[in-house]
Design an enzyme around this catalytic site. Structure first.
Site, PDB file in Angstrom:
ATOM      1  N   GLY A  87     -11.796  -1.317  10.770  1.00 36.56           N
ATOM      2  CA  GLY A  87     -12.957  -2.037  10.456  1.00 36.56           C
ATOM      3  C   GLY A  87     -13.452  -2.664  11.589  1.00 36.56           C
ATOM      4  O   GLY A  87     -13.022  -3.065  12.468  1.00 36.56           O
ATOM      5  N   GLY A 136       0.668  -1.171   0.044  1.00 39.39           N
ATOM      6  CA  GLY A 136      -0.017  -0.014   0.162  1.00 39.39           C
ATOM      7  C   GLY A 136       0.728   1.175  -0.018  1.00 39.39           C
ATOM      8  O   GLY A 136       2.007   1.184   0.411  1.00 39.39           O
ATOM      9  N   ARG A 160      -1.862   8.518   3.851  1.00 45.35           N
ATOM     10  CA  ARG A 160      -1.901   9.378   4.973  1.00 45.35           C
ATOM     11  C   ARG A 160      -0.784   9.790   5.639  1.00 45.35           C
ATOM     12  O   ARG A 160      -0.858  10.653   6.356  1.00 45.35           O
ATOM     13  CB  ARG A 160      -2.900   8.729   6.087  1.00 45.35           C
ATOM     14  CG  ARG A 160      -4.396   8.640   5.604  1.00 45.35           C
ATOM     15  CD  ARG A 160      -5.253   7.568   6.328  1.00 45.35           C
ATOM     16  NE  ARG A 160      -5.235   6.307   5.947  1.00 45.35           N
ATOM     17  CZ  ARG A 160      -5.630   5.273   6.478  1.00 45.35           C
ATOM     18  NH1 ARG A 160      -6.441   5.491   7.849  1.00 45.35           N
ATOM     19  NH2 ARG A 160      -5.496   3.969   6.192  1.00 45.35           N
TER      20      ARG A 160
HETATM   21  C1  UD1 Z   1      -7.093  -2.605   7.237  1.00 45.60           C
HETATM   22  C2  UD1 Z   1      -8.580  -3.499   7.335  1.00 45.60           C
HETATM   23  C3  UD1 Z   1      -9.479  -3.003   8.328  1.00 45.60           C
HETATM   24  C4  UD1 Z   1      -8.709  -3.068   9.878  1.00 45.60           C
HETATM   25  C5  UD1 Z   1      -7.298  -2.415   9.584  1.00 45.60           C
HETATM   26  C6  UD1 Z   1      -6.417  -2.806  10.782  1.00 45.60           C
HETATM   27  C7  UD1 Z   1      -9.259  -4.045   4.933  1.00 45.60           C
HETATM   28  C8  UD1 Z   1      -9.927  -3.476   3.912  1.00 45.60           C
HETATM   29  N1  UD1 Z   1      -9.324  -3.258   6.150  1.00 45.60           N
HETATM   30  O1  UD1 Z   1      -7.885  -1.234   7.043  1.00 45.60           O
HETATM   31  O2  UD1 Z   1     -10.623  -3.875   8.655  1.00 45.60           O
HETATM   32  O3  UD1 Z   1      -9.478  -2.453  10.900  1.00 45.60           O
HETATM   33  O4  UD1 Z   1      -6.357  -2.826   8.323  1.00 45.60           O
HETATM   34  O5  UD1 Z   1      -5.169  -2.199  10.793  1.00 45.60           O
HETATM   35  O6  UD1 Z   1      -8.233  -4.882   5.016  1.00 45.60           O
HETATM   36  N2  UD1 Z   1      -2.082  -3.208   1.178  1.00 45.60           N
HETATM   37  C9  UD1 Z   1      -1.581  -3.815   0.198  1.00 45.60           C
HETATM   38  N3  UD1 Z   1      -2.016  -3.744  -1.269  1.00 45.60           N
HETATM   39  C10 UD1 Z   1      -3.169  -3.072  -1.327  1.00 45.60           C
HETATM   40  C11 UD1 Z   1      -3.855  -2.380  -0.305  1.00 45.60           C
HETATM   41  C12 UD1 Z   1      -3.189  -2.547   1.019  1.00 45.60           C
HETATM   42  O7  UD1 Z   1      -0.309  -4.332   0.156  1.00 45.60           O
HETATM   43  O8  UD1 Z   1      -3.585  -2.816  -2.373  1.00 45.60           O
HETATM   44  C13 UD1 Z   1      -1.413  -3.353   2.415  1.00 45.60           C
HETATM   45  C14 UD1 Z   1      -1.175  -1.907   3.039  1.00 45.60           C
HETATM   46  O9  UD1 Z   1       0.454  -1.648   2.660  1.00 45.60           O
HETATM   47  C15 UD1 Z   1      -1.121  -2.376   4.569  1.00 45.60           C
HETATM   48  C16 UD1 Z   1      -2.323  -3.241   4.728  1.00 45.60           C
HETATM   49  O10 UD1 Z   1      -2.291  -3.920   3.409  1.00 45.60           O
HETATM   50  O11 UD1 Z   1       0.112  -2.820   5.145  1.00 45.60           O
HETATM   51  C17 UD1 Z   1      -3.478  -2.703   5.153  1.00 45.60           C
HETATM   52  O12 UD1 Z   1      -3.954  -1.772   4.199  1.00 45.60           O
HETATM   53  P1  UD1 Z   1      -4.631  -0.363   4.750  1.00 45.60           P
HETATM   54  O13 UD1 Z   1      -4.545   0.396   3.546  1.00 45.60           O
HETATM   55  O14 UD1 Z   1      -3.493   0.178   5.814  1.00 45.60           O
HETATM   56  O15 UD1 Z   1      -5.839  -0.836   5.620  1.00 45.60           O
HETATM   57  P2  UD1 Z   1      -6.782  -0.195   6.503  1.00 45.60           P
HETATM   58  O16 UD1 Z   1      -7.327   1.015   5.986  1.00 45.60           O
HETATM   59  O17 UD1 Z   1      -5.820   0.219   7.776  1.00 45.60           O
HETATM   60 CA    CA Z   2      -3.530  -0.080   8.153  1.00 45.84          CA
END
Ligand code: UD1
Ligand code: CA
Length: 472
Positions: A146, A16, A20
């Site tokens: 979430g 990701g 932010r």
């Molecule tokens: C996510 C959860 C949420 C939880 C929270 C806990 C989802 C949809 N939501 O939200 O329910 O409460 O984590 O911290 O999963 N990432 C990828 N590829 C992508 C998108 C994200 O590798 O396409 C990785 C990001 O780098 C990160 C992780 O997945 O390390 C979580 O993504 P992030 O966007 O931070 O999710 P949250 O909105 O925090």
């Molecule tokens: Ca997160």
């Protein structure tokens, strides 16, 4: 337990952007106690004894991959070209995890997670054998996370903050982002996840509900530690988690005998090792792969990075030491700077306002005041007078100075490198040494002194006459 844990693949989600953070650097590489955020989940996974580990990389993936290759060579990088959500990230690694019975999915941005929590989750998953397990926790302020919606029929859904309706927003039980899936079940449901939501993302959280509906049990493990699963999404989160981690690290060291005068102003990174009975004064920072032996004392407001300190050594603060070694019983500082592989041998002394770069100070040698020692070796029991400088740089090249054992270097000696000085040799104060000094010799290289008689009287008279001319 070892063989059971071998049936787990661990997938760290690290692709990701972390919008932010407002940074060019990917979120998982943001610095937390001078280690990248992703260091912490990787370490927890390793300490839990989980060995089959890959990370999904994407945004800034080249940088993440380089870091992994350097520090975690057994962790594979799997590319997620476009970042279309957490389920999309898990999908990118499908070929890899399908080779295992279970896949544990861990967000790369939950640095407070502990090894025991992961092995506990794995153990419970193995015992209860559901198709999916995940960790939830309770937060006073659940915003941004979430929510775990427990349905009347025993089912469960995870709904993101931005997709939630008002009564769901009231829920304080939140999803940690740490899951275990039965890989066969995950393979079935991951195909069915849609991007029909506010951000148009494929969300791994939807796999949890789908598994519950069609594949079998979902086991929720509620964590009782409110801080352990905090996610790092903003600069403020970095500061909050840094403080918690630091406190945890210092408490751990204190249990093993660290004497820390002021834990609130002391910062110690996660790769620092301290033997029992180290004494740390207020305001100290110790980072990187540093290790400090028993009986050493680290003075106030010192900064150490990738340093070893021998038993009983005293560092008077403030001093700044990086990539250097301080021997047992040595004394350094205050206001000393050691860098670039400086070595202060056992019982040696580097004193006030002394900078040492890429040099070795021999056993029992002393550089007590106001010196620059660069690209030099100083022999055993040699004494370096105040203000001595090794002139190691001619604007183009760096050259070396070698000073023997038991030498006496007069104050304000300039060594114009490359130059050497044999054992038991001396220099006269103020000398500019451009030629090698043989063992046992005295080098004097300075203008001879002339004394002009009655000088001050002449100067005074001149002054008076001048004043008189101006009419005073
Ligand atoms: C996510 C959860 C949420 C939880 C929270 C806990 C989802 C949809 N939501 O939200 O329910 O409460 O984590 O911290 O999963 N990432 C990828 N590829 C992508 C998108 C994200 O590798 O396409 C990785 C990001 O780098 C990160 C992780 O997945 O390390 C979580 O993504 P992030 O966007 O931070 O999710 P949250 O909105 O925090
Ligand atoms: Ca997160």
């Amino acid at each position: 337990m070892d063989t059971e844990l071998d049936s787990f693949a661990v997938l760290i989600l690290a692709a990701g952007r972390g919008a932010r953070m407002h940074s060019g650097k990917p979120k998982v590489l943001q610095s937390l106690l001078e280690e990248p955020v992703v260091y912490y989940p990787l370490k927890a996974v390793q300490d839990a004894g989980l060995k089959n580990v890959s990370a999904v990389v994407g945004h800034g993936g080249g940088q993440v991959e380089t870091y992994l290759k350097r520090e975690w060579p057994h962790v594979g990088a799997i590319w997620q070209g476009e970042q279309l959500g957490t389920a999309h990230a898990v999908m990118a690694a499908r070929q890899w995890w399908e080779g295992f019975e279970h896949v544990m999915v861990v967000s790369g941005d939950v640095p407070l997670i502990q090894a025991g929590t992961l092995s506990d989750l794995a153990g419970k998953h193995l015992r209860a054998a559901p198709k999916c397990s995940f960790i939830s926790f309770l937060l006073d302020d659940p915003s941004g996370y979430g929510r775990v919606v427990r349905l009347a029929d025993g089912g469960v859904r995870i709904i993101e903050d931005r997709d939630a309706i008002e009564e769901e927003l009231e829920i304080h039980e939140i999803n940690s982002g740490v899951y275990i899936f039965d890989t066969e079940s995950l393979s079935v449901v991951i195909e069915k996840i849609s991007r029909d939501n506010t951000l148009g993302e494929y969300k791994i959280t939807d796999a949890v509900a789908l598994i519950g509906e069609t594949e079998g049990d979902v086991n929720i493990v509620v964590s009782d530690d409110r801080s352990e699963l905090l996610g790092v999404n903003t600069p403020n989160d970095l500061a909050v988690t840094a403080e918690i981690l630091n406190r945890r690290i210092i408490s751990g060291h204190m249990r093993n005998g660290l004497k820390c005068m002021d834990p609130r102003t002391t910062w110690i990174g996660p790769r620092v090792s301290l033997e029992p009975d180290v004494f740390v004064e207020p305001g100290v920072q110790i980072w990187g792969k540093s290790s400090i032996a028993s009986g050493a004392r680290i003075g106030a407001y010192s900064l150490l990075r990738n340093v070893t300190v021998g038993p009983g050594a005293v560092l008077f603060g403030p001093s700044v030491v990086s990539d250097s070694d301080i021997g047992g019983g040595a004394e350094v500082g205050p206001f000393a700077v050691l860098r670039g592989e400086a070595v202060v041998s056992d019982s040696a002394k580097v004193g006030r306002f002394v900078e040492v770069k890429k040099s070795r100070i021999g056993v029992g040698a002393k550089v007590p005041h106001l010196s620059y020692i660069g690209d030099a070796t100083i022999g055993e029991e040699t004494n370096i007078g105040a203000g001595t400088i090794t002139c190691n740089y001619n604007g183009k090249n760096k050259s070396k100075t070698a000073i023997g054992d038991r030498c006496f270097v007069g104050s304000d000696t300039m060594f114009v490198a490359p130059v050497s000085m044999g054992d038991d040799a001396h220099t006269a104060a103020g000398s500019v040494v451009t030629k090698d000094v043989p063992p046992g010799a005295l080098a004097i290289s300075r203008a001879r002194q002339d004394n002009i008689a009655n000088w001050s009287a002449r100067v005074k008279i001149d002054g008076k006459e001048k004043k008189d001319d101006e009419g005073n």
